[in-house]
Scaffold this active site. Sequence first.
Site, PDB file in Angstrom:
ATOM      1  N   GLU A   1       6.384  -1.446  -1.574  1.00 27.82           N
ATOM      2  CA  GLU A   1       5.726  -1.253  -0.268  1.00 27.82           C
ATOM      3  C   GLU A   1       5.394   0.220  -0.099  1.00 27.82           C
ATOM      4  O   GLU A   1       5.606   1.023  -1.011  1.00 27.82           O
ATOM      5  CB  GLU A   1       6.613  -1.762   0.867  1.00 27.82           C
ATOM      6  CG  GLU A   1       7.955  -1.071   0.951  1.00 27.82           C
ATOM      7  CD  GLU A   1       8.866  -1.680   2.024  1.00 27.82           C
ATOM      8  OE1 GLU A   1       8.385  -2.175   3.040  1.00 27.82           O
ATOM      9  OE2 GLU A   1      10.095  -1.610   1.817  1.00 27.82           O
TER      10      GLU A   1
ATOM     11  N   LYS B   1      16.189  -2.199   8.589  1.00 25.67           N
ATOM     12  CA  LYS B   1      15.367  -1.075   9.058  1.00 25.67           C
ATOM     13  C   LYS B   1      16.295   0.049   9.519  1.00 25.67           C
ATOM     14  O   LYS B   1      16.474   0.286  10.720  1.00 25.67           O
ATOM     15  CB  LYS B   1      14.444  -1.560  10.184  1.00 25.67           C
ATOM     16  CG  LYS B   1      13.236  -0.667  10.440  1.00 25.67           C
ATOM     17  CD  LYS B   1      12.237  -1.384  11.322  1.00 25.67           C
ATOM     18  CE  LYS B   1      11.178  -0.490  11.899  1.00 25.67           C
ATOM     19  NZ  LYS B   1      10.264   0.119  10.941  1.00 25.67           N
TER      20      LYS B   1
ATOM     21  N   TYR C   1      16.623   1.064  13.665  1.00 25.08           N
ATOM     22  CA  TYR C   1      15.601   1.338  14.673  1.00 25.08           C
ATOM     23  C   TYR C   1      14.530   0.273  14.634  1.00 25.08           C
ATOM     24  O   TYR C   1      14.477  -0.532  13.695  1.00 25.08           O
ATOM     25  CB  TYR C   1      14.995   2.734  14.465  1.00 25.08           C
ATOM     26  CG  TYR C   1      14.012   2.818  13.315  1.00 25.08           C
ATOM     27  CD1 TYR C   1      14.440   2.759  11.992  1.00 25.08           C
ATOM     28  CD2 TYR C   1      12.649   2.935  13.554  1.00 25.08           C
ATOM     29  CE1 TYR C   1      13.535   2.826  10.946  1.00 25.08           C
ATOM     30  CE2 TYR C   1      11.734   3.005  12.507  1.00 25.08           C
ATOM     31  CZ  TYR C   1      12.178   2.949  11.208  1.00 25.08           C
ATOM     32  OH  TYR C   1      11.294   3.003  10.166  1.00 25.08           O
TER      33      TYR C   1
ATOM     34  N   LEU D   1      10.955  -4.129   3.426  1.00 27.01           N
ATOM     35  CA  LEU D   1      11.174  -4.450   4.830  1.00 27.01           C
ATOM     36  C   LEU D   1      10.319  -5.682   5.169  1.00 27.01           C
ATOM     37  O   LEU D   1       9.137  -5.722   4.807  1.00 27.01           O
ATOM     38  CB  LEU D   1      10.734  -3.272   5.713  1.00 27.01           C
ATOM     39  CG  LEU D   1      11.102  -3.481   7.179  1.00 27.01           C
ATOM     40  CD1 LEU D   1      12.580  -3.178   7.409  1.00 27.01           C
ATOM     41  CD2 LEU D   1      10.247  -2.618   8.084  1.00 27.01           C
TER      42      LEU D   1
HETATM   43  C1  LIG Z   1       9.220   0.721   4.767  1.00 27.07           C
HETATM   44  C2  LIG Z   1       8.372  -0.046   5.730  1.00 27.07           C
HETATM   45  N1  LIG Z   1       7.729  -1.142   5.302  1.00 27.07           N
HETATM   46  C3  LIG Z   1       6.950  -1.855   6.124  1.00 27.07           C
HETATM   47  C4  LIG Z   1       6.786  -1.497   7.456  1.00 27.07           C
HETATM   48  C5  LIG Z   1       5.898  -2.317   8.340  1.00 27.07           C
HETATM   49  O1  LIG Z   1       6.674  -3.091   9.231  1.00 27.07           O
HETATM   50  P1  LIG Z   1       6.091  -3.534  10.634  1.00 27.07           P
HETATM   51  O2  LIG Z   1       4.831  -4.281  10.353  1.00 27.07           O
HETATM   52  O3  LIG Z   1       7.131  -4.403  11.204  1.00 27.07           O
HETATM   53  O4  LIG Z   1       5.841  -2.284  11.401  1.00 27.07           O
HETATM   54  C6  LIG Z   1       7.458  -0.380   7.941  1.00 27.07           C
HETATM   55  C7  LIG Z   1       7.332  -0.009   9.351  1.00 27.07           C
HETATM   56  O5  LIG Z   1       7.859   0.977   9.802  1.00 27.07           O
HETATM   57  C8  LIG Z   1       8.284   0.362   7.060  1.00 27.07           C
HETATM   58  O6  LIG Z   1       8.956   1.453   7.494  1.00 27.07           O
END
Ligand SMILES: Cc1ncc(COP(=O)(O)O)c(C=O)c1O
Length: 316
Positions: free
Chosen positions: A206, A174, A56, A230
């Site tokens: 994270e 993701k 997603y 991620l």
């Molecule tokens: C596990 C995780 N880390 C980091 C992020 C942040 O990513 P982004 O800045 O692309 O939204 C997300 C966003 O959903 C996430 O699910």
Amino acid sequence: MPPSPCRALRRDDYLPLEPTDCRHHVLAYLNGQYLPRSAASIPVEDRGFVFGDGVYEVWRVVNGRLFETARHLARLSHGLSELRISEPDLVRRDVLDEVANRLLSESGLLEGEATLYVEVTRGVAPRTHQFPPAGTKPTVFAMVNRFVPPNDLRARGASAITTPDVRWLRCDIKTIQLLPNVMAKQAAAERGATEAIMIRDGVVTEGSHANVFGVLDGEIRTHPLGNLILPGITRTIVLELANALSIPIREDAFTEPDIGRLDECFLAGTTTDVMPIVRVNDRPIGRGTPGPIATRLFTEFRAHLDASCAAMPASP
Ligand SMILES: Cc1ncc(COP(=O)(O)O)c(C=O)c1O
């Protein structure tokens, strides 16, 4: 013809991200069709349902313009290719723009803030672990939601807990398999905290839905890219902004014991922007108030978000 966005909404029209305002959530896109969200349904043999076999993306939308379209599409494409799910047309920028514009305009979301959610699964097939026969079409779903940035929380600063990172070793993809993230966020909520900071082998990886940064010995520290986090789009932008502001950066993980000596801690994510963390496990970070670096980066980030969305050509 899609239904009028003005019809009375039923409770199941709402599948809100948080925090959100549900007034206009009507239209969804499913496998080439536009339909009321309450009418969108997935066969029980969809591999997303039985195996969590899909990926997603979530875009931030300001005044009908998608933020960082290309980077999100590249990450979606990376996930699909790693999972060997064939790439649907929606991963083409022109198709995504067209679908997003129709969802946003017919849901009354061309003004103000919104999010666009896109999910692609390996499709519908009799349940067996191995891939379904070649030619099985991926399921492609998109929806939009009103979004209200959590600015009050940002002004106070959020709190976090730490929790073991029990995820698999491909956190760079993701996927819709978010159970560890769900359990982590729930554990935080049950302790009155906003976010769960995940710890693997003693280091901070994270958050449940955001990347984590610390300020330690005058440097911004965050976990390096790789299979354990991620690659957040907001993370990249925050690092670009910090670089432009000549704030020293080290993409090197800090440890759980380091948390006690951080001057600042903050999150970055699509629905988080830059969010100061002022308490971790009930202990203050720095002075227990939002720090200058997180505050500055948020100001810069918000200006960048508004400027990039304003600079894009208006949707037809
Ligand atoms: C596990 C995780 N880390 C980091 C992020 C942040 O990513 P982004 O800045 O692309 O939204 C997300 C966003 O959903 C996430 O699910």
